[in-house]
Design an enzyme around this catalytic site. Structure first.
Site, PDB file in Angstrom:
ATOM      1  CE  LYS A   1      -0.603   0.411   4.988  1.00 18.34           C
ATOM      2  NZ  LYS A   1       0.480   1.270   5.434  1.00 18.34           N
TER       3      LYS A   1
ATOM      4  CB  THR B   1       8.275  -0.833   9.341  1.00 20.65           C
ATOM      5  OG1 THR B   1       7.137  -0.368   9.193  1.00 20.65           O
ATOM      6  CG2 THR B   1       9.413  -0.246  10.532  1.00 20.65           C
ATOM      7  CB  CYS B   2      13.126  -2.955   7.498  1.00 18.04           C
ATOM      8  SG  CYS B   2      14.425  -3.341   7.759  1.00 18.04           S
TER       9      CYS B   2
ATOM     10  N   GLY C   1      -4.292  -4.847   0.031  1.00 22.86           N
ATOM     11  CA  GLY C   1      -4.655  -6.294   0.069  1.00 22.86           C
ATOM     12  C   GLY C   1      -5.588  -6.005   1.060  1.00 22.86           C
TER      13      GLY C   1
ATOM     14  N   GLY D   1      10.398   6.202  26.942  1.00 24.64           N
ATOM     15  CA  GLY D   1      10.430   5.225  26.885  1.00 24.64           C
ATOM     16  C   GLY D   1      12.382   4.813  26.373  1.00 24.64           C
TER      17      GLY D   1
ATOM     18  CG  LEU E   1      18.419   4.116  25.109  1.00 22.47           C
ATOM     19  CD1 LEU E   1      18.309   2.359  25.874  1.00 22.47           C
ATOM     20  CD2 LEU E   1      18.043   4.705  25.857  1.00 22.47           C
TER      21      LEU E   1
ATOM     22  CG  LEU F   1      14.251  -7.898  16.473  1.00 22.59           C
ATOM     23  CD1 LEU F   1      15.081  -9.049  17.463  1.00 22.59           C
ATOM     24  CD2 LEU F   1      15.395  -6.700  16.860  1.00 22.59           C
TER      25      LEU F   1
ATOM     26  CG  HIS G   1      47.069 -11.320  18.272  1.00 23.62           C
ATOM     27  ND1 HIS G   1      45.995 -11.066  19.005  1.00 23.62           N
ATOM     28  CD2 HIS G   1      48.358 -10.629  18.213  1.00 23.62           C
ATOM     29  CE1 HIS G   1      46.758  -9.991  19.806  1.00 23.62           C
ATOM     30  NE2 HIS G   1      47.787  -9.853  19.149  1.00 23.62           N
TER      31      HIS G   1
HETATM   32  C1  LIG Z   1      13.362   3.403  14.019  1.00 22.50           C
HETATM   33  C2  LIG Z   1      13.209   2.236  14.008  1.00 22.50           C
HETATM   34  C3  LIG Z   1      14.365   1.299  14.041  1.00 22.50           C
HETATM   35  C4  LIG Z   1      14.635  -0.094  14.100  1.00 22.50           C
HETATM   36  N1  LIG Z   1      15.712  -0.413  13.914  1.00 22.50           N
HETATM   37  C5  LIG Z   1      14.918  -2.496  13.865  1.00 22.50           C
HETATM   38  C6  LIG Z   1      16.735  -2.547  13.100  1.00 22.50           C
HETATM   39  O1  LIG Z   1      17.939  -1.939  13.725  1.00 22.50           O
HETATM   40  N2  LIG Z   1      17.070  -4.163  13.461  1.00 22.50           N
HETATM   41  C7  LIG Z   1      15.875  -4.649  13.087  1.00 22.50           C
HETATM   42  O2  LIG Z   1      15.591  -6.464  13.029  1.00 22.50           O
HETATM   43  N3  LIG Z   1      14.882  -4.657  13.347  1.00 22.50           N
HETATM   44  C8  LIG Z   1      14.768  -2.905  13.223  1.00 22.50           C
HETATM   45  N4  LIG Z   1      13.368  -2.201  13.764  1.00 22.50           N
HETATM   46  C9  LIG Z   1      11.811  -3.334  13.646  1.00 22.50           C
HETATM   47  C10 LIG Z   1      11.607  -3.944  11.683  1.00 22.50           C
HETATM   48  O3  LIG Z   1      12.091  -2.494  11.454  1.00 22.50           O
HETATM   49  C11 LIG Z   1      10.850  -4.810  11.828  1.00 22.50           C
HETATM   50  O4  LIG Z   1      10.747  -5.679  13.073  1.00 22.50           O
HETATM   51  C12 LIG Z   1      10.620  -5.106  10.968  1.00 22.50           C
HETATM   52  O5  LIG Z   1      10.581  -4.037   9.205  1.00 22.50           O
HETATM   53  C13 LIG Z   1       9.001  -6.335  10.487  1.00 22.50           C
HETATM   54  O6  LIG Z   1       9.289  -6.712   9.225  1.00 22.50           O
HETATM   55  P1  LIG Z   1       7.332  -7.062   8.231  1.00 22.50           P
HETATM   56  O7  LIG Z   1       8.117  -7.563   6.815  1.00 22.50           O
HETATM   57  O8  LIG Z   1       6.503  -7.531   9.520  1.00 22.50           O
HETATM   58  O9  LIG Z   1       7.096  -5.993   8.069  1.00 22.50           O
HETATM   59  P2  LIG Z   1       7.050  -4.205   8.045  1.00 22.50           P
HETATM   60  O10 LIG Z   1       8.766  -3.459   7.586  1.00 22.50           O
HETATM   61  O11 LIG Z   1       7.000  -3.123   9.045  1.00 22.50           O
HETATM   62  O12 LIG Z   1       6.296  -4.154   6.360  1.00 22.50           O
HETATM   63  C14 LIG Z   1       4.885  -4.609   6.187  1.00 22.50           C
HETATM   64  C15 LIG Z   1       4.985  -3.798   5.169  1.00 22.50           C
HETATM   65  O13 LIG Z   1       3.593  -3.825   4.945  1.00 22.50           O
HETATM   66  C16 LIG Z   1       2.098  -2.863   4.281  1.00 22.50           C
HETATM   67  N5  LIG Z   1       1.214  -2.698   4.115  1.00 22.50           N
HETATM   68  C17 LIG Z   1       0.738  -3.294   5.613  1.00 22.50           C
HETATM   69  N6  LIG Z   1      -1.121  -3.037   5.586  1.00 22.50           N
HETATM   70  C18 LIG Z   1      -1.200  -3.542   3.775  1.00 22.50           C
HETATM   71  C19 LIG Z   1      -2.573  -4.177   3.192  1.00 22.50           C
HETATM   72  N7  LIG Z   1      -3.678  -3.965   4.143  1.00 22.50           N
HETATM   73  N8  LIG Z   1      -2.188  -3.889   2.420  1.00 22.50           N
HETATM   74  C20 LIG Z   1      -1.036  -3.690   1.372  1.00 22.50           C
HETATM   75  N9  LIG Z   1       0.277  -3.152   1.918  1.00 22.50           N
HETATM   76  C21 LIG Z   1       0.080  -3.299   3.217  1.00 22.50           C
HETATM   77  C22 LIG Z   1       3.327  -1.677   4.769  1.00 22.50           C
HETATM   78  O14 LIG Z   1       3.137  -0.335   3.746  1.00 22.50           O
HETATM   79  C23 LIG Z   1       4.659  -2.347   5.148  1.00 22.50           C
HETATM   80  O15 LIG Z   1       5.524  -1.504   3.786  1.00 22.50           O
HETATM   81  C24 LIG Z   1      13.292  -1.293  13.547  1.00 22.50           C
HETATM   82  C25 LIG Z   1      11.966  -0.480  13.987  1.00 22.50           C
HETATM   83  C26 LIG Z   1      11.601   1.003  13.615  1.00 22.50           C
HETATM   84  C27 LIG Z   1      10.845   1.553  13.939  1.00 22.50           C
END
Ligand SMILES: Cc1cc2nc3c(=O)[nH]c(=O)nc-3n(C[C@H](O)[C@H](O)[C@H](O)COP(=O)(O)OP(=O)(O)OC[C@H]3O[C@@H](n4cnc5c(N)ncnc54)[C@H](O)[C@@H]3O)c2cc1C
Length: 466
Positions: A34, A41-42, A115, A180, A186, A320, A445
């Site tokens: 979408k 997010t990542c 979706g 938090g 952090l 993660l 080393h």
């Molecule tokens: C600031 C920040 C820093 C982070 N740093 C780290 C890190 O260093 N290392 C780490 O391991 N994790 C980190 N994370 C966490 C990590 O981003 C998430 O764990 C990871 O992105 C989860 O992946 P995912 O595929 O489950 O979902 P997401 O990455 O959240 O992706 C979900 C996707 O689904 C799409 N979507 C949702 N609903 C619909 C729909 N109905 N139809 C179509 N598309 C849809 C969204 O638009 C999005 O693009 C961080 C998170 C944040 C916020």
């Protein structure tokens, strides 16, 4: 109507990796997204932009404070924040393009829109008032998570921001109040502190980094305090008054008692993330959620609706990117009839600050609570040659091994490059290795990783350099 073997909803690290693995296994795959860009997010507002800013701000800090003592004389660095934000954006764009390339390379259709699951084998994709329905043998929900909000405190992403707004501030706040003391708070606190902000962190619990090993968290707090962070533990922010030029946050002791006020230019609300299921039509389709709003799955990622699976932040487990990726691979293999599997006992966690914190397996608190007899081996970076010559001696390595079998149960590291060093422990634990195995493995080393070997030796009370 287009038909597929697999439709993946969401293109974060869980979704796009699942799609690639499924395509490798011969499936006809589509992803639904979408957002305007792929990567979730990542790539867009999480791991990647935060790491770009952590890197750039660390360089700024080093140039200002560490170069001179190594004999590198430079004039005081000046911050060009728009250029730093541009550096961040280039990193995002490069990675997003990388995912687009992977979709093309693996002949995966990208369907732009929201979706919605209409039932087994049917997904509706809607964008700009138009919709299409696609048919598919299997569906994977990989819709990720969203920021958690605090009741009564409205995030405007300008003065009261979530992690998303904190990645794009247009000037360094004089005073940043972070609600938090978890990983994201952090990390982002470190970015803005290095760039000049005064940082105060308010945490409900009486410790920082909940869930991480307590001893490591304590040392980390001391190091951050030495850097200039201020912590208010056992306290909660209950309101933020936005009427004046400066924000006024009401702080109450978590245990109850008189409230106080803290002033700040920006408040960052960083109290965790919640599963994102809006618009998926789960209730109508009959996909059950658990009591925390996560999509409920069985050990093979199957939801309550036939042919529909779920992975990543939208299901239980650590939020993660690499956990989401591994689940993406596993579920694609299961759908293809293979034995996909994720070992949840060996999922590393990293805090990308200076120093870094990394961890895999059980903490000392968890072993105590489970009544497991364990031995501890610790080794400080002050006794590691490479760290000494580089003058980066903060931190230590801690290994927890089963007292009877010597099997490594947990490894926790605080120190520079801890996020890279943890992986030898992951491989060792994946193979059920012992502290003795690690201690007898030759380490180059001089490296910081020698501290990991020494900590393994220390489990048997025979560290050489201590
Ligand atoms: C600031 C920040 C820093 C982070 N740093 C780290 C890190 O260093 N290392 C780490 O391991 N994790 C980190 N994370 C966490 C990590 O981003 C998430 O764990 C990871 O992105 C989860 O992946 P995912 O595929 O489950 O979902 P997401 O990455 O959240 O992706 C979900 C996707 O689904 C799409 N979507 C949702 N609903 C619909 C729909 N109905 N139809 C179509 N598309 C849809 C969204 O638009 C999005 O693009 C961080 C998170 C944040 C916020």
């Amino acid at each position: 109507m287009a038909t597929y073997d697999l439709v993946v909803i969401g293109t974060g690290p869980g979704g796009y990796v699942c799609a690639v693995r499924a395509a490798q296994l011969g499936m006809k795959v589509a992803v639904v997204e979408k957002n305007a860009t792929l990567g979730g997010t990542c790539l867009n507002v999480g791991c990647m932009p935060s790491k770009a800013l952590l890197h750039a701000s660390e360089m700024f800090e080093e140039a200002g404070h560490s170069f001179a003592k190594m004999g590198v004389s430079v004039s005081a660095p000046k911050l060009d924040l728009p250029a730093m934000m541009n550096f961040k954006q280039q990193g995002i764009d490069g990675n997003v393009k990388g995912v687009e390339f992977l979709m093309k390379k693996n002949k995966i259709d990208v369907l732009k829109g929201t979706g919605k699951i209409l039932g087994t084998g049917k997904v509706e994709v809607s964008a700009d008032g138009k919709s299409q329905t696609v048919e598919t043998k299997s569906i994977v929900i990989a819709t990720g998570s969203d920021i958690a909000r605090l009741k009564g405190i409205e995030i405007d992403e300008k003065r009261i921001v979530s992690s998303t707004g904190a990645l794009s501030l247009d000037k360094v706040p004089g005073k940043l109040l972070i609600v938090g003391a978890g990983v994201i708070g952090l990390e982002l606190g470190s970015v803005w502190h290095r760039l000049g902000a005064e940082v105060v962190v308010v945490e409900f619990l009486d410790r920082i980094l909940p869930g991480m090993d307590g001893e490591i968290a304590k040392q980390f707090q001391r190091i951050l305090e030495k850097q200039g962070f201020a912590f208010k533990l056992g306290a909660k922010v209950t309101a933020v008054d936005t009427s004046g030029k400066t924000l006024k946050a009401t702080i109450e002791p978590a245990a109850g008692g008189a409230a106080g006020t803290l002033e700040a230019d920006v408040v960052l609300v960083c109290i965790g993330r919640v599963p994102f299921t809006d618009g998926l039509g789960l209730k109508e389709a009959g996909v059950a959620l658990d009591n925390r709003g996560r999509v409920q799955i069985d050990p093979h990622f199957a939801t309550s609706l036939k042919g529909v699976y779920a992975i990543g932040d939208v299901v239980a487990g650590p939020m993660l990117a690499h956990k989401a990726e591994d689940e993406g691979v596993a579920v694609a293999e299961i759908i293809a009839g293979q034995a996909g599997h994720v070992n949840y006992d060996v999922i590393p966690g990293v805090v990308y600050t200076t120093p870094e914190v990394s961890s895999v397996g059980k903490t000392e608190e968890e072993l105590k609570q489970a009544g497991v007899a364990y031995t501890v081996g610790k080794f400080p970076f002050t006794a590691n040659g490479r760290s000494k010559v580089n003058q980066t001696t903060d931190g230590f390595v801690k290994i927890l091994a089963d007292a009877k079998t010597d099997r490594v149960l947990g490894v926790h590291i605080i120190g520079r490059e801890a996020g890279e060093m943890i992986h030898e422990a992951c491989v060792l634990m994946e193979f059920g290795g012992s502290a003795e195995d690690l201690a007898r493995t030759c380490h180059a080393h001089p490296t910081r990783s020698e501290a990991v070997k020494e900590a393994a030796l220390a489990v048997g009370k025979r560290a050489i350099h201590m």
